[in-house]
Scaffold this active site. Structure first.
Site, PDB file in Angstrom:
ATOM      1  CG  HIS A 169      -1.701   1.222   1.459  1.00 40.08           C
ATOM      2  ND1 HIS A 169      -3.057   1.281   1.238  1.00 40.08           N
ATOM      3  CD2 HIS A 169      -1.344   2.458   1.898  1.00 40.08           C
ATOM      4  CE1 HIS A 169      -3.493   2.489   1.508  1.00 40.08           C
ATOM      5  NE2 HIS A 169      -2.466   3.229   1.924  1.00 40.08           N
ATOM      6  CD  GLU A 170       1.748   3.622   3.695  1.00 36.15           C
ATOM      7  OE1 GLU A 170       2.059   4.689   3.121  1.00 36.15           O
ATOM      8  OE2 GLU A 170       0.694   3.486   4.342  1.00 36.15           O
ATOM      9  CG  HIS A 216       0.411   6.322  -0.664  1.00 38.01           C
ATOM     10  ND1 HIS A 216      -0.649   6.824  -1.369  1.00 38.01           N
ATOM     11  CD2 HIS A 216      -0.116   5.716   0.441  1.00 38.01           C
ATOM     12  CE1 HIS A 216      -1.781   6.549  -0.719  1.00 38.01           C
ATOM     13  NE2 HIS A 216      -1.476   5.871   0.373  1.00 38.01           N
TER      14      HIS A 216
END
Length: 433
Positions: A24-25, A28
């Site tokens: 997920h990170e 980003h």
């Protein structure tokens, strides 16, 4: 041995959760770097740092509490109306806004003026904030389709698993026949356990849902073509009307609801059957729909969680679980007396469900969630375009920092809810056995 298997299951599932958070990170991080935004930190976990290494202008590492992760981007919020990055105020609400704004620039270095998050066009900021949840969606879809199309689901088939000897209303609280009960059409027609029904009333059937629907719509004479011992034969039955379980539009049984329909009187054999791509899409759609419904229903689950955590009440099977509860379920899977491939499939389905929930939750348009930043960028794009259409001055960046008081409230509610779920997961966990 059971304790060891449980621990192994918890460790394996926790590793899967950590990978999901890290992925997920990474969504980003990769898009932020692609658009030239400086990212000082990429961390998996919270609390004290246990390992880190700096590469380029980003510090990568792991922290002691594996309950999440984050990246830090420079300039998440624009400067205040006076052009300053921080100021002082006696208002507690205003202080929240200014503290958030100040934190967004505290690691700013010379040359970062062109590498700030808020200076990027709204569509780029939407991509950066959406990329994290999107990674979880990708994981959920890949895992789900991979397991569904290679291993499969427990599915009712057209093979006969057992024959009911008499007609009993499915709303009745008994399963055994009594004197005077009429003989079931299936028993009277000579249907046997192990028969595979290949046609009903002369029309081919390949799946249980089709067969079940045709039986329900038929009252009176019908032919049943079965394959028995490698040979096909036609049986003649006279279907009766009976009270049977109601089905919804997806073909799923509605608990506690019954309707009159045609009745043959046999149980379908269940097997683990790989799904086709189309069937996987349908099943995935149902999974998404259920997840959205559960997300909407979260507030209504709080009284049940409180009762399970502090009043000794039974924990509902559909009760929300946190990271600890999910890991415990992963440990329980390893102790089930099922083949290893079934344990692996269950683990992967749990992980797919976690990633889907993480995607949906992060898309809620409230700060501090990713959806809140996406909503802010979209609002900025809308008002700038409207200003352009009506030949008005550019209103400039939307000051998302002004929403920080709301973000603190949302974060506080989330922390309280997480704590309640954690306590319930520890003292009264959801069990799958």
């Amino acid at each position: 041995m059971t304790i060891l298997l449980t621990v192994i299951g918890i460790v394996i599932f926790a590793a899967g959760l950590l990978f999901s958070i890290a992925f997920h990170e990474f969504g980003h991080l990769s898009t932020a770097k692609m658009f030239g935004i400086r990212v000082p930190q990429y961390m998996v976990g919270f609390g004290p740092t246990i390992f880190s290494r700096k590469k380029g202008d980003t510090e990568y590492g792991f922290k002691a509490i594996p309950m999440g992760g984050y990246i830090r981007m420079i300039g998440m919020f624009p400067p205040g109306p006076d052009g300053r990055m921080s100021s002082r105020s006696t208002s507690p609400w205003r202080s929240m806004i200014e503290d958030a704004r100040s934190a967004a620039f505290e690691e700013m270095q010379e040359g970062d003026e062109e590498r700030l998050f808020y200076t990027r066009k709204p569509w780029k900021r939407v991509i950066v904030m959406f990329a994290g949840p999107f990674m979880n969606l990708v994981l959920a879809v890949v895992i789900f389709f991979g397991v569904a199309m290679t291993y499969g689901f427990q599915t009712q088939t057209t093979e006969v698993g057992g024959v009911q000897q008499c007609v009993i209303s499915q709303s009745a609280k008994r399963q055994t026949c009594k004197p005077g009960d009429p003989e079931s059409p299936a028993a009277k027609a000579g249907l046997h356990k192990g028969d595979k029904i290949v046609a009903f009333d002369g029309r081919k059937v390949d799946d249980w849902d089709t067969l079940s629907d045709r039986i329900r719509k038929t009252i009176g004479p019908a032919t049943i073509t079965v394959r028995r011992d490698g040979h096909q034969q036609v049986l003649h039955a006279n279907l009766l009307e009976n009270t049977v379980a109601k089905k919804d539009s997806n073909g799923d049984v509605v608990p506690g609801k019954f309707v009159p329909a045609g009745y043959l009187g046999f149980a379908a054999q269940t097997k683990i059957v790989p799904l086709s791509f189309g069937e996987s899409v349908d099943r995935m759609g149902g999974m998404v729909s259920d997840s959205v419904s559960r997300l909407v229903d979260l507030p209504s689950k709080i009284p049940g969680l409180w009762g399970a955590a502090f009043e000794g009440k039974q924990r509902a099977a559909d009760s929300p679980v946190g990271v600890v509860g999910a890991a415990r379920i992963g440990g329980e899977v390893m102790t089930l007396h099922v083949p290893a491939e079934s344990q692996i499939a269950m683990m992967l389905f749990l992980l797919a469900g976690f990633n889907l929930s993480l995607f949906l939750f992060n898309m809620v348009p409230l700060l501090p969630l990713d959806g809140g930043h996406i909503a802010g960028a979209l609002w900025e794009a809308l008002r700038r375009n409207l200003a352009r259409v009506f030949s008005r001055p550019d209103p400039g960046p939307f000051d998302v920092a002004k929403l920080m008081p709301v973000a603190y409230v949302v974060a506080g509610v989330f922390v309280c809810f997480t704590a309640l779920v954690l306590i319930a997961d520890v003292v009264n966990p959801v069990k799958i056995t």
